[in-house]
Design a protein around this motif. Structure first.
Motif, PDB file in Angstrom:
ATOM      1  N   LEU A 100       0.830  -1.206   0.000  1.00 48.13           N
ATOM      2  CA  LEU A 100       0.000   0.000   0.000  1.00 48.13           C
ATOM      3  C   LEU A 100       0.865   1.257   0.000  1.00 48.13           C
ATOM      4  CD1 LEU A 100      -2.476  -1.139   2.802  1.00 48.13           C
ATOM      5  CD2 LEU A 100      -3.000  -1.018   0.373  1.00 48.13           C
ATOM      6  N   GLY A 101       2.035   1.153   0.626  1.00 43.20           N
ATOM      7  CA  GLY A 101       2.854   2.337   0.856  1.00 43.20           C
ATOM      8  C   GLY A 101       4.116   2.371   0.017  1.00 43.20           C
ATOM      9  N   GLY A 102       4.900   3.435   0.244  1.00 38.47           N
ATOM     10  CA  GLY A 102       6.179   3.576  -0.438  1.00 38.47           C
ATOM     11  C   GLY A 102       6.066   4.398  -1.714  1.00 38.47           C
ATOM     12  N   ALA A 103       7.125   5.168  -2.006  1.00 40.73           N
ATOM     13  CA  ALA A 103       7.168   5.911  -3.267  1.00 40.73           C
ATOM     14  C   ALA A 103       7.600   4.972  -4.382  1.00 40.73           C
ATOM     15  CB  ALA A 103       8.167   7.064  -3.150  1.00 40.73           C
ATOM     16  N   LEU A 104       8.584   4.157  -4.048  1.00 38.68           N
ATOM     17  CA  LEU A 104       9.121   3.183  -4.990  1.00 38.68           C
ATOM     18  C   LEU A 104       9.295   1.869  -4.234  1.00 38.68           C
ATOM     19  CD1 LEU A 104      10.616   2.143  -7.538  1.00 38.68           C
ATOM     20  CD2 LEU A 104      12.688   3.204  -6.649  1.00 38.68           C
ATOM     21  N   VAL A 105       8.647   0.848  -4.718  1.00 45.64           N
ATOM     22  CA  VAL A 105       8.745  -0.459  -4.075  1.00 45.64           C
ATOM     23  C   VAL A 105       9.082  -1.487  -5.137  1.00 45.64           C
ATOM     24  CG1 VAL A 105       7.515  -2.273  -2.825  1.00 45.64           C
ATOM     25  CG2 VAL A 105       7.077   0.127  -2.259  1.00 45.64           C
TER      26      VAL A 105
ATOM     27  N   LEU B 259     -17.211  -2.828  -5.841  1.00 44.98           N
ATOM     28  CA  LEU B 259     -16.598  -3.911  -6.623  1.00 44.98           C
ATOM     29  C   LEU B 259     -15.083  -3.763  -6.690  1.00 44.98           C
ATOM     30  CD1 LEU B 259     -19.319  -4.241  -9.383  1.00 44.98           C
ATOM     31  CD2 LEU B 259     -18.802  -5.867  -7.559  1.00 44.98           C
ATOM     32  N   THR B 260     -14.616  -2.523  -6.612  1.00 40.85           N
ATOM     33  CA  THR B 260     -13.165  -2.310  -6.578  1.00 40.85           C
ATOM     34  C   THR B 260     -12.614  -2.795  -5.234  1.00 40.85           C
ATOM     35  OG1 THR B 260     -13.455  -0.384  -8.002  1.00 40.85           O
ATOM     36  CG2 THR B 260     -11.352  -0.572  -6.858  1.00 40.85           C
ATOM     37  N   LEU B 261     -13.338  -2.464  -4.183  1.00 41.22           N
ATOM     38  CA  LEU B 261     -12.962  -2.969  -2.858  1.00 41.22           C
ATOM     39  C   LEU B 261     -13.003  -4.497  -2.838  1.00 41.22           C
ATOM     40  CD1 LEU B 261     -12.330  -2.116   0.084  1.00 41.22           C
ATOM     41  CD2 LEU B 261     -14.787  -2.191   0.523  1.00 41.22           C
ATOM     42  N   ALA B 262     -13.996  -5.030  -3.537  1.00 44.93           N
ATOM     43  CA  ALA B 262     -14.149  -6.482  -3.601  1.00 44.93           C
ATOM     44  C   ALA B 262     -12.992  -7.146  -4.337  1.00 44.93           C
ATOM     45  CB  ALA B 262     -15.465  -6.836  -4.290  1.00 44.93           C
TER      46      ALA B 262
ATOM     47  N   LEU C 144      -9.583  -1.684   5.378  1.00 44.34           N
ATOM     48  CA  LEU C 144      -9.862  -0.306   5.803  1.00 44.34           C
ATOM     49  C   LEU C 144      -8.993   0.682   5.024  1.00 44.34           C
ATOM     50  CD1 LEU C 144     -10.216  -0.796   9.657  1.00 44.34           C
ATOM     51  CD2 LEU C 144     -11.960   0.164   8.159  1.00 44.34           C
ATOM     52  N   ALA C 145      -7.733   0.308   4.828  1.00 43.13           N
ATOM     53  CA  ALA C 145      -6.819   1.199   4.110  1.00 43.13           C
ATOM     54  C   ALA C 145      -7.255   1.364   2.660  1.00 43.13           C
ATOM     55  CB  ALA C 145      -5.392   0.661   4.179  1.00 43.13           C
ATOM     56  N   VAL C 146      -7.630   0.265   2.020  1.00 37.59           N
ATOM     57  CA  VAL C 146      -8.059   0.342   0.621  1.00 37.59           C
ATOM     58  C   VAL C 146      -9.337   1.172   0.520  1.00 37.59           C
ATOM     59  CG1 VAL C 146      -8.898  -0.968  -1.368  1.00 37.59           C
ATOM     60  CG2 VAL C 146      -6.936  -1.813  -0.071  1.00 37.59           C
ATOM     61  N   ALA C 147     -10.303   0.886   1.394  1.00 39.94           N
ATOM     62  CA  ALA C 147     -11.570   1.630   1.361  1.00 39.94           C
ATOM     63  C   ALA C 147     -11.312   3.121   1.575  1.00 39.94           C
ATOM     64  CB  ALA C 147     -12.534   1.097   2.408  1.00 39.94           C
ATOM     65  N   GLY C 148     -10.390   3.413   2.483  1.00 41.30           N
ATOM     66  CA  GLY C 148     -10.101   4.807   2.806  1.00 41.30           C
ATOM     67  C   GLY C 148      -9.360   5.547   1.712  1.00 41.30           C
ATOM     68  N   LYS C 149      -8.638   4.807   0.889  1.00 39.36           N
ATOM     69  CA  LYS C 149      -7.823   5.465  -0.136  1.00 39.36           C
ATOM     70  C   LYS C 149      -8.449   5.434  -1.522  1.00 39.36           C
ATOM     71  CE  LYS C 149      -3.368   4.745   2.104  1.00 39.36           C
ATOM     72  NZ  LYS C 149      -2.106   3.993   2.095  1.00 39.36           N
ATOM     73  N   LEU C 150      -9.555   4.747  -1.658  1.00 44.39           N
ATOM     74  CA  LEU C 150     -10.213   4.746  -2.963  1.00 44.39           C
ATOM     75  C   LEU C 150     -10.743   6.151  -3.239  1.00 44.39           C
ATOM     76  CD1 LEU C 150     -12.061   1.301  -2.985  1.00 44.39           C
ATOM     77  CD2 LEU C 150     -10.269   2.050  -4.539  1.00 44.39           C
ATOM     78  N   PRO C 151     -10.878   6.498  -4.512  1.00 46.53           N
ATOM     79  CA  PRO C 151     -11.291   7.861  -4.855  1.00 46.53           C
ATOM     80  C   PRO C 151     -12.611   8.246  -4.185  1.00 46.53           C
ATOM     81  CG  PRO C 151     -10.660   6.643  -6.827  1.00 46.53           C
ATOM     82  CD  PRO C 151     -10.604   5.674  -5.697  1.00 46.53           C
TER      83      PRO C 151
END
Lengths: 250, 448
Positions: free
Chosen positions: B259-264, B400-403, B423-430
């Motif tokens: 989820l994180g990092g500028a470059l992974v 569906l994106t969360l899914a 929670l992180a995905v839901a919180g960061k979706l547009p």
């Protein structure tokens, strides 16, 4: 509550509904029966706003509103809900999210606040118990890996939580064993209300033994060929559809 | 001065202040440095690095630190709420106060690498570097040159560890960016079972460089679940390679969640060296802004009747970029193997980009292999089904994106991780998806 007037519907160029008329008042339970291919599922699909159906003439009004002008979600928010014959599996979407999002969408449309989490959980758990469903269902993906009976119970559960004004059930009885049929029928009966209409589309009279209809329609070749009371359902069961066809042709 | 020289100078300065160390370590350091100097940083003309520009690292100027201070309150907020055995590193430096190694179960040894080297360096020397050689990549060489700290986890044969073992890497918002070159070494004895969680997190303003090398050895019948939860701050730079070596009937399950990092950049390599060995690679990345994530996976079927199954999913928004390169290599005589691979991606913005490439190299004839890659579309039938319940179209697409991520999380056996990622995905979706408030933790729902 629901008024369908002279409805003509075409699917991929061929006319399925050919001037259908139907009036359903609040507090009534109507059953629509008919042979395969008569257009039963088309009617409920058009009311729910499924794509691929072209309304060439006629009208559908719900509580005075022009249904055909409303978006799919608007219809549901206004209280028109369809229970599917083949409920779609939605991998990854938990039942609890579907229920909560749907309930809040409806509340928002009515200008109400979102339901507080504890109140929502209480409501959902009561209805789960009524449908004899385990609370673990909430964390499972919508219909994924559900048996036929579980899918249908899930459709009724959604109705119980969302409390629509008009409940439409498309062949809700197909694929149900006796026990599941009883639970589903109980769920439908608990939805009976002087303020609510219920429209049951079914091929068989079986479900109607458990859910007594006020009005029975026979849909043949895109039109309501005959309307009667619950006795009509028994007659159809005993005699089949041919005599109605002959009568309406005469 | 070349980019490489900046790093070599730092190494020289570090070596000058090092105390005495076993000669084999000094020799490896020198070999790593020599290799790094010879090959230099990878550039985009190298196939393996074609889509990933590492100049933010090579042109950087990173300090080394000996300071493991970290705000206890911040650490508490970042730490996974799991009853676990825990090793914590702050910018690569071992933090005893943020670790919890009390009451280690019998048969379990967990210690920082520095301590393991001090106690019995010969016991570490045999395993360290055995799977990740200096020729694997310039970054492995660089890591070897700088090796000094990390996690050493050893499970005696037959040991079943109930609590997860967490190796936590915290990144601090420093005045000047810091680099670290940690190692993780896991030796899972025969029929041992454990869950290891490698967790990266940090202070929001941090912008450090982590160059991690992990080596995991599974003896006969060992079962290991290895979670990598990448929640590093969006300024962090992260390069890692994870090498697994599997004995007969061993099972390695990897969850690589970014989820994180500028470059992974993650390289995963599994060597299935004996019959019955099985590898499961699960991946999920969700990146946005200008984040860049690159997953290179390799499964070597070195023995007959070995199995691998890989599923990677990516969600990309804004101008984020993703790379998936999944290679399966089946050696001659590795008959009756099964290898499945799938990569599915969702692009939420026109400017997001994913480059996906499956590679199968099969030199045996009696095998079952498949691979698939999709970039894509949501199920329109499901969108409709949700709309018939009153959910508007945007929210239906959000659900569906969360899914899409949820399907990976369903496989996750550690509830705290599944919940955190969801929670992180839901919180960061547009915002257009309007999912705020929909996804709540189990505790918020009174479901604990």
């Amino acid at each position: 509550m629901l008024e369908v007037k002279d409805l003509h519907v075409t699917v991929e160029g061929s006319e399925i509904l050919k001037g259908l008329n139907l009036t359903l008042k609040a507090g009534e339970v109507h059953a629509i029966m008919g042979p395969n291919g008569a257009g039963k599922s088309t009617l409920s699909a058009v009311i729910a706003g499924k794509e691929g159906y072209e309304v060439t003439s006629g009208s559908i009004t719900f509580k005075g509103r022009d249904v055909l002008e409303m978006d799919v979600e608007e219809r549901a928010q206004a209280g028109l809900l369809l229970g599917f014959q083949y409920p779609v599996e939605i991998p990854g979407v938990k039942n609890i999210y579907l229920l909560k999002a749907a309930l809040n969408a409806q509340r928002k449309a009515r200008g109400e606040d979102e339901i507080p989490a504890p109140e929502f959980m209480k409501l959902v758990k009561e209805q789960l118990a009524a449908m004899k469903m385990d609370p673990s269902f909430l964390q499972r993906a919508v219909n994924e890996g559900f048996s036929g009976g579980e899918k249908k119970r899930n459709e009724i559960l959604q109705m119980l939580v969302l409390q629509p004004k008009l409940v439409m059930l498309d062949e809700i009885d197909s694929g149900l064993d006796i026990d599941a049929m009883r639970v589903v029928a109980q769920g439908i009966n608990s939805l009976r209300d002087p303020e609510r209409g219920i429209l049951i589309v079914t091929h068989y009279q079986r479900l109607l033994e458990h859910v007594e209809p006020d009005v029975v329609h026979v849909l043949v070749d895109g039109r309501i060929a005959k309307t009667g009371d619950k006795q009509l359902a028994y007659d159809l069961e005993a005699r089949g559809y041919d005599w109605v066809l002959e009568e309406s042709a005469a | 001065m070349s980019d490489e020289q900046t790093f070599l100078d730092k190494l020289q300065a570090r070596n000058a202040v090092r105390g005495d160390e076993p000669t084999w370590i000094t020799a490896r350091r020198q070999a790593g440095a020599a290799r790094f100097e010879a090959v230099g940083f990878p550039h985009k003309r190298v196939e393996d690095w074609k889509y990933t520009d590492i100049r933010s690292i090579s042109r950087g100027d990173f300090e080394l630190t000996d300071n493991a201070e970290f705000s206890p309150a911040t650490a508490a907020a970042l730490t996974l709420p799991i009853d676990a055995l825990r090793l914590t590193f702050v910018d690569g430096v071992f933090s005893r106060s943020l670790s919890d190694l009390n009451s280690l179960p019998e048969g379990v040894s967990i210690e920082p690498l520095s301590q393991a080297l001090e106690a019995n360096h010969e016991a570490v020397g045999g395993a360290l570097g055995r799977l990740a050689g200096i020729d694997f990549s310039p970054f492995t060489a660089l890591n070897t040159a700088f090796t000094e700290e990390g996690a050493v986890i050893r499970l005696a044969a037959g040991t079943v560890v109930d609590k997860p073992i967490i190796v936590q890497f915290l990144s601090r918002a420093n005045d000047r960016p810091v680099m670290s070159h940690p190692r993780v070494l896991v030796e899972a004895g025969g029929r041992s079972e454990a869950t290891v969680i490698e967790h990266h997190a940090g202070e929001a303003e941090a912008a450090n460089f982590t160059n991690l090398v992990s080596e995991i050895m599974l003896d006969r019948g060992a079962i290991l679940s290895y979670y990598k939860l990448q929640e590093a701050p969006v300024g962090d730079l992260h390069i890692s390679s994870l090498h697994a070596e599997q004995g007969r009937d061993s099972r390695f399950t990897s969850f690589n969640l970014t989820l994180g990092g500028a470059l992974v950049r993650n390289d995963l390599v599994a060597d299935l060296n004996a019959e019955g060995a099985e590898t499961q690679y699960n991946g999920l990345f969700f990146v946005r802004g200008r984040q860049h994530v690159d997953n290179h996976t390799l499964v070597n079927h070195n023995a007959p009747r070995t199995y691998s199954n890989e599923s990677y999913k990516g969600i990309l928004d804004d101008r984020a970029r993703g790379v998936f390169n999944g290679k399966v290599m089946v050696k001659r005589d590795s008959q009756q193997i099964e290898a499945y691979q799938n990569n599915a991606n969702l692009l939420l913005s026109d400017r997001a980009e994913i480059d996906t490439k499956p590679e199968l190299e099969i030199y045996a004839d009696d095998v079952k292999c498949s691979h698939g890659a999709t970039t894509g579309q949501l199920d329109e039938e499901a969108v409709y089904a949700l709309r018939t319940r009153g959910i508007d179209e945007q929210m239906a697409r959000g659900l569906l994106t969360l899914a899409f991520a949820g399907e990976v999380m369903e496989q996750v056996q550690v509830d705290a991780i599944a919940e955190r990622v969801e929670l992180a995905v839901a919180g960061k979706l547009p915002e257009r998806f309007n999912l705020a408030g929909l996804v709540e933790s189990a505790s918020a729902l009174g479901e604990e």
